[in-house]
Design an enzyme around this catalytic site. Sequence first.
Site: not given
Length: 271
Positions: A109, A90, A2-3
């Site tokens: 992750r 998660h 994500p930016e």
Amino acid sequence: MPELPEVETTRRGLLPLVGKVVKSVTIRHPTLRWPIPQTLLQTLPNQTLRGLTRRAKYILCEYDTGVLLLHLGMSGRVQLLDTNYPPEKHDHFDIEFTDGQVLRLRDPRRFGAVLWIDNKDNHHVLLNSLGPEPLEEGFNAKYLHTALSNKTLAIKNAIMDGHIVVGVGNIYASESLFRARIHPETSASKLTLRQCERLVVEIKSTLNDALSAGGSSLRDFFGVDGNIGYFQQEYFVYARTDEPCKVCTKPIKCIRLGQRSTFYCEKCQKR
């Protein structure tokens, strides 16, 4: 990853939480990029969320005694859920508010982060050396031209350097350089003031367009409401290898710069 537009979209989606009081904190898996501080279990309950801001790709949740830093890492996302919504594999971190809403961090992750800054510290090592925000007035052509004057690296790598300007990640660097008609391999120090003017305008324009579209959803990004972003439908070059340029119809090229895939049009972006 994500930016800036995705992180800002997330921040805006969390704004309804401002003014609400924390009931409890749940830490299921503390081993993210850095360990989640166990002290949050005692620190946050009964505190009011006073504000939500953003610095680079960090969301800053402002409480009475300090600031909670959230980073989405490579694949993280934040959701707003009801208190009875069951956690999944998660889902690592929850903040439950007294009205029954839950802020939940999901991160397959585990490259994201949940960190705490006490008011007495007043700063954090991760924020201390960051460059200006690209959408603020301090990021302008004069500043950029000066900042690049002694940089021999490729311009794409330069505008992705958070010490020069924050939040311009791989997608938006490629798109901004195309809009500014600057080849990504151009030496940063060789940009003229006029080119810097054009590049600043296009970085701001690209990021604002992405914000209006809710960011880009390629693999993992969803807003806090579960909706995807749509900016990927407007890409000129990113991930369009061998597809025709939308301006000149030449095939889009892909090269590696700084270990990142870099997309450009060899006709529109001549060196």
